[in-house]
Design an enzyme around this catalytic site. Structure first.
Site, PDB file in Angstrom:
ATOM      1  N   SER A 265       0.821  -1.202   0.000  1.00 24.13           N
ATOM      2  CA  SER A 265       0.000   0.000   0.000  1.00 24.13           C
ATOM      3  C   SER A 265       0.868   1.271   0.000  1.00 24.13           C
ATOM      4  O   SER A 265       1.651   1.491  -0.916  1.00 24.13           O
ATOM      5  CB  SER A 265      -0.955  -0.068   1.203  1.00 24.13           C
ATOM      6  OG  SER A 265      -1.957   0.915   1.132  1.00 24.13           O
TER       7      SER A 265
ATOM      8  N   ASP B  35     -10.894  -5.286  -3.668  1.00 28.30           N
ATOM      9  CA  ASP B  35     -10.270  -4.397  -2.686  1.00 28.30           C
ATOM     10  C   ASP B  35     -10.969  -3.048  -2.807  1.00 28.30           C
ATOM     11  O   ASP B  35     -10.854  -2.372  -3.833  1.00 28.30           O
ATOM     12  CB  ASP B  35      -8.769  -4.270  -2.984  1.00 28.30           C
ATOM     13  CG  ASP B  35      -8.026  -3.326  -2.036  1.00 28.30           C
ATOM     14  OD1 ASP B  35      -8.690  -2.623  -1.247  1.00 28.30           O
ATOM     15  OD2 ASP B  35      -6.780  -3.288  -2.103  1.00 28.30           O
TER      16      ASP B  35
ATOM     17  N   HIS C 124      -7.751  -5.242   1.419  1.00 29.05           N
ATOM     18  CA  HIS C 124      -6.557  -4.449   1.157  1.00 29.05           C
ATOM     19  C   HIS C 124      -5.310  -5.013   1.846  1.00 29.05           C
ATOM     20  O   HIS C 124      -4.204  -4.564   1.588  1.00 29.05           O
ATOM     21  CB  HIS C 124      -6.826  -3.013   1.636  1.00 29.05           C
ATOM     22  CG  HIS C 124      -5.833  -2.002   1.169  1.00 29.05           C
ATOM     23  ND1 HIS C 124      -5.582  -1.756  -0.166  1.00 29.05           N
ATOM     24  CD2 HIS C 124      -5.012  -1.162   1.867  1.00 29.05           C
ATOM     25  CE1 HIS C 124      -4.664  -0.803  -0.273  1.00 29.05           C
ATOM     26  NE2 HIS C 124      -4.289  -0.436   0.940  1.00 29.05           N
TER      27      HIS C 124
END
Length: 271
Positions: A96, A215, A244
């Site tokens: 991320s 996601d 996620h």
């Protein structure tokens, strides 16, 4: 920062091997998010794992609100860690936020990165309309400010893709609760304002883009967008997972994929 880089970021060096794998976690988590992956790496690789500044495991006094109002602060921290530990070349696995910090660091110092493995990465969250909150960011931040605990209870299941009873949601909630709310709010605003789309062409190291099929934060279209716009070789693998943080919520599916991309480089037919 009145402390060594290693201490400030809780850096741990594990395993042994000629190849260095560096693991960077995303917003709201800490290095514990890699607990299912690390045991598979330590026999063959030297593994460096760290907490980015602002994680609940770091000293909040070290969090410089100006420095970390942009992604560059996190990229420079990564480069400082590599320098401190005399890493001349590494495989960087970023989740991320850290996947994009790694991309930025690789623009500054491409020589330090053999390849980037980007899990749940997005160059611009709002462009892809996180949970339809595009016009509601201020409202969302207001909710964080007024009742952080309540906000976490709503946010964690949405992001992980499960209910409050799931182990992964409980784990994400735990690491979110560990963050100081004002730091979490500052980082959250930064995440919703950074835009790396114009810099993607400058990323020339090979990138392995790994993405959950479902996601809410990063739709599959984003992985394809990265693949089309990065400056070097890239490859996309969509894993049939939800959420996620698939390395936490679906390790049985995600860890083998991560290992395969760590072990194997992109060959010319792939990209």
């Amino acid at each position: 920062m009145g402390s060594s880089i290693a201490e400030a970021h809780n850096v741990r060096v594990l395993g042994a091997g000629d190849t260095v794998v560096v693991l960077g976690h995303g917003f709201g988590t800490d290095q514990s998010v890699w607990k299912h992956l690390i045991p598979h790496l330590v026999d063959c690789y030297k593994v460096i794992v760290y907490d980015h500044m602002g994680a609940g495991t770091t000293n909040p006094d070290y969090f410089d609100f100006d420095r970390y109002s942009t992604l560059e602060g996190f990229a420079y921290d990564l480069l400082a860690i590599l320098e401190e530990f005399r890493v001349h070349k590494c495989i960087y696995v970023g989740h991320s936020l850290s996947s994009m910090a790694g991309a930025l660091a690789s623009i500054f110092r491409p020589d330090l990165f053999h390849k980037l493995i980007m899990l749940s990465a997005s160059p611009r969250i709002l462009e892809f309309d996180l949970m339809n909150y595009e016009e509601d960011i201020d409202e969302l931040c207001g909710a964080m400010e007024s009742n952080y605990k309540s906000w976490v209870s709503g946010f964690a299941p949405l992001v992980v893709g499960g209910d409050m009873d799931s182990v992964a949601v409980q784990e994400f909630s735990r690491t979110l609760f560990n963050m100081r709310p004002d730091i979490a709010l500052s980082m959250f605003r930064m995440i919703f304002t950074f835009d790396l789309r114009h810099f993607l062409g400058c990323v020339t190291v090979p990138c392995h883009i790994i993405q959950s099929s479902k996601d809410l934060a990063v739709p599959v279209a984003v992985a394809e967008y990265l693949h089309q716009n990065l400056g070097g070789k890239s490859i996309v693998e969509v894993v049939p997972t939800e959420g996620h943080l698939p390395q936490l919520s679906s390790p049985e599916l995600t860890i083998p994929v991560l290992l395969r991309h760590i072990q194997h480089d992109i060959v010319d037919g792939d990209c």
